[in-house]
Design a protein around this motif. Sequence first.
Motif, PDB file in Angstrom:
ATOM      1  N   LEU A   1       0.825  -1.209   0.000  1.00  0.00           N
ATOM      2  CA  LEU A   1       0.000   0.000   0.000  1.00  0.00           C
ATOM      3  C   LEU A   1       0.861   1.262   0.000  1.00  0.00           C
ATOM      4  O   LEU A   1       0.477   2.279  -0.599  1.00  0.00           O
ATOM      5  CB  LEU A   1      -0.935  -0.008   1.211  1.00  0.00           C
ATOM      6  N   SER A   2       2.018   1.216   0.649  1.00  0.00           N
ATOM      7  CA  SER A   2       2.924   2.373   0.635  1.00  0.00           C
ATOM      8  C   SER A   2       3.393   2.668  -0.780  1.00  0.00           C
ATOM      9  O   SER A   2       3.523   3.838  -1.180  1.00  0.00           O
ATOM     10  CB  SER A   2       4.132   2.116   1.538  1.00  0.00           C
ATOM     11  N   THR A  54       0.491   4.326  -2.779  1.00  0.00           N
ATOM     12  CA  THR A  54       0.063   5.654  -2.315  1.00  0.00           C
ATOM     13  C   THR A  54       1.221   6.639  -2.201  1.00  0.00           C
ATOM     14  O   THR A  54       1.051   7.731  -1.660  1.00  0.00           O
ATOM     15  CB  THR A  54      -0.621   5.530  -0.942  1.00  0.00           C
ATOM     16  N   PHE A  61       0.961  10.503  -3.147  1.00  0.00           N
ATOM     17  CA  PHE A  61      -0.002  11.388  -2.511  1.00  0.00           C
ATOM     18  C   PHE A  61       0.640  12.235  -1.415  1.00  0.00           C
ATOM     19  O   PHE A  61       1.586  11.810  -0.757  1.00  0.00           O
ATOM     20  CB  PHE A  61      -1.166  10.590  -1.910  1.00  0.00           C
ATOM     21  N   ARG A  69       1.248  13.628   2.099  1.00  0.00           N
ATOM     22  CA  ARG A  69       1.188  12.857   3.333  1.00  0.00           C
ATOM     23  C   ARG A  69       0.052  13.283   4.255  1.00  0.00           C
ATOM     24  O   ARG A  69      -0.543  12.434   4.929  1.00  0.00           O
ATOM     25  CB  ARG A  69       2.514  12.972   4.099  1.00  0.00           C
ATOM     26  N   LEU A  84      -3.355  11.877   3.155  1.00  0.00           N
ATOM     27  CA  LEU A  84      -3.267  10.419   3.164  1.00  0.00           C
ATOM     28  C   LEU A  84      -3.324   9.887   4.595  1.00  0.00           C
ATOM     29  O   LEU A  84      -4.086   8.953   4.897  1.00  0.00           O
ATOM     30  CB  LEU A  84      -1.980   9.970   2.477  1.00  0.00           C
ATOM     31  N   SER A 122      -4.783  -0.675   7.295  1.00  0.00           N
ATOM     32  CA  SER A 122      -4.675   0.763   7.553  1.00  0.00           C
ATOM     33  C   SER A 122      -3.589   1.055   8.580  1.00  0.00           C
ATOM     34  O   SER A 122      -2.861   2.055   8.464  1.00  0.00           O
ATOM     35  CB  SER A 122      -6.024   1.331   8.018  1.00  0.00           C
ATOM     36  N   LEU A 142      -0.166   0.779   6.786  1.00  0.00           N
ATOM     37  CA  LEU A 142       0.066   1.934   5.910  1.00  0.00           C
ATOM     38  C   LEU A 142       0.311   3.186   6.731  1.00  0.00           C
ATOM     39  O   LEU A 142       1.193   3.996   6.402  1.00  0.00           O
ATOM     40  CB  LEU A 142      -1.137   2.135   4.990  1.00  0.00           C
ATOM     41  N   THR A 172       3.797   5.307   6.577  1.00  0.00           N
ATOM     42  CA  THR A 172       3.675   6.677   6.077  1.00  0.00           C
ATOM     43  C   THR A 172       4.086   7.689   7.129  1.00  0.00           C
ATOM     44  O   THR A 172       4.731   8.701   6.824  1.00  0.00           O
ATOM     45  CB  THR A 172       2.224   6.947   5.629  1.00  0.00           C
TER      46      THR A 172
END
Length: 390
Positions: A58-59, A62, A65, A67, A70, A104, A107, A111
């Motif tokens: 997922l990193s 995404t 995007f 931060r 996100l 979630s 990620l 992130t």
Amino acid sequence: MDTRLIWLALGTFAVGVEGFVIATLLPAIAADSGVTITQAGYLVFAYAIAYAVGAPVLSAFTGRFDRRPLLAVVALVFAAGALLAALSQGYVMLLVARLIIAASAGLYAATAQAAAVTLAPAERRARAVATVVAGTTMAVALGAPIGAFLSGFAGWRGTYFAIAGVGVLTAAAIWLMLPRGIEGDRRGLGERLGVLSVPGLLPALLTILLYMTGPFAAFIYLGPVTTRLMGLDAGLLPFVMLAYGLGAALGNPLGGQLSDRIGAQATVTIAAVLNIGFLLLLGAIPLLPQAAITPAYFAFMVAWGIAGWMFVPGQVSRVVALSPSSAPLALSLNASFLYLGTALGALVGGLVLEHLPINELGLVAAIFPALALGVLLLSRPRAIAMPRLG
């Protein structure tokens, strides 16, 4: 310290609470869902696999995007997953909720660490990452015990409602307190996994996988360990978690100080040896006189928490030292392998409870930090300068 990092750490606190409080909720979840404690433990296995695999994948998807939005959206998805868990009707629905929470959470953690690196100047990046990761330590030390106490009044569903609330608070704080325009990491999955070619990194990741398998084979099933093995009342579970959390809160800074003074390699070696000893000792506590079991068990949990969490700062130092130019990517993989270790621990512990006497759980669990110690000794670097993270 950059106060913006505190809001990032709030999110790692939220996801950490959910990840650790589950150990005290499993008996109630099993009873409510009509499954065995081992089947309930597979909720941890599924969560850990989803976290470990989902974080890097997922990193990568995404990475382009901003931060701030996100992280805010991911925190809301985490909160939605916790809400779904609180409202779940049956085992399958709860399993789906935990998969959403895990994806979630993975990620978010990856992130948030990358955002901390972007926000901090070059000479403070390791400390910035350590600040964000400290949210997990606080989750173990305070959040999980509070969640366990809350479950005594509001049930396990009430704990998940509270976790959902913290997720929403995290999303709001990030949206309000973080600046716009925090650039993401646009590297694809192949480039991210390419860091595995760094000499010494794969053995380091294998070390944390094996190390975490042992303690978590026992920790995940803290409920039956406390009630069936030690013969204590289930109402003491929150206090048991608090004792372990106190140890974790002491062990984390101790591990950082030892890494600075004697080196990260020596610190993680000491932690592995101590964990082998504590897991072997676990089955011996019930052999004590009845009046001594309760104080001995609580003292054991504090000391075990110290030993267990000494490992984490030393391991982070090793990973950063091995790949300083790609530290966020390497640390993300370190987290993935950590959760793969917890998944294996859930599986191993569940199999022991199904097929062996519970007093042999510690003996089987000790095999894995022993294997980690073997990898440590075989892959010992000749000389690595460890950066100061404290």
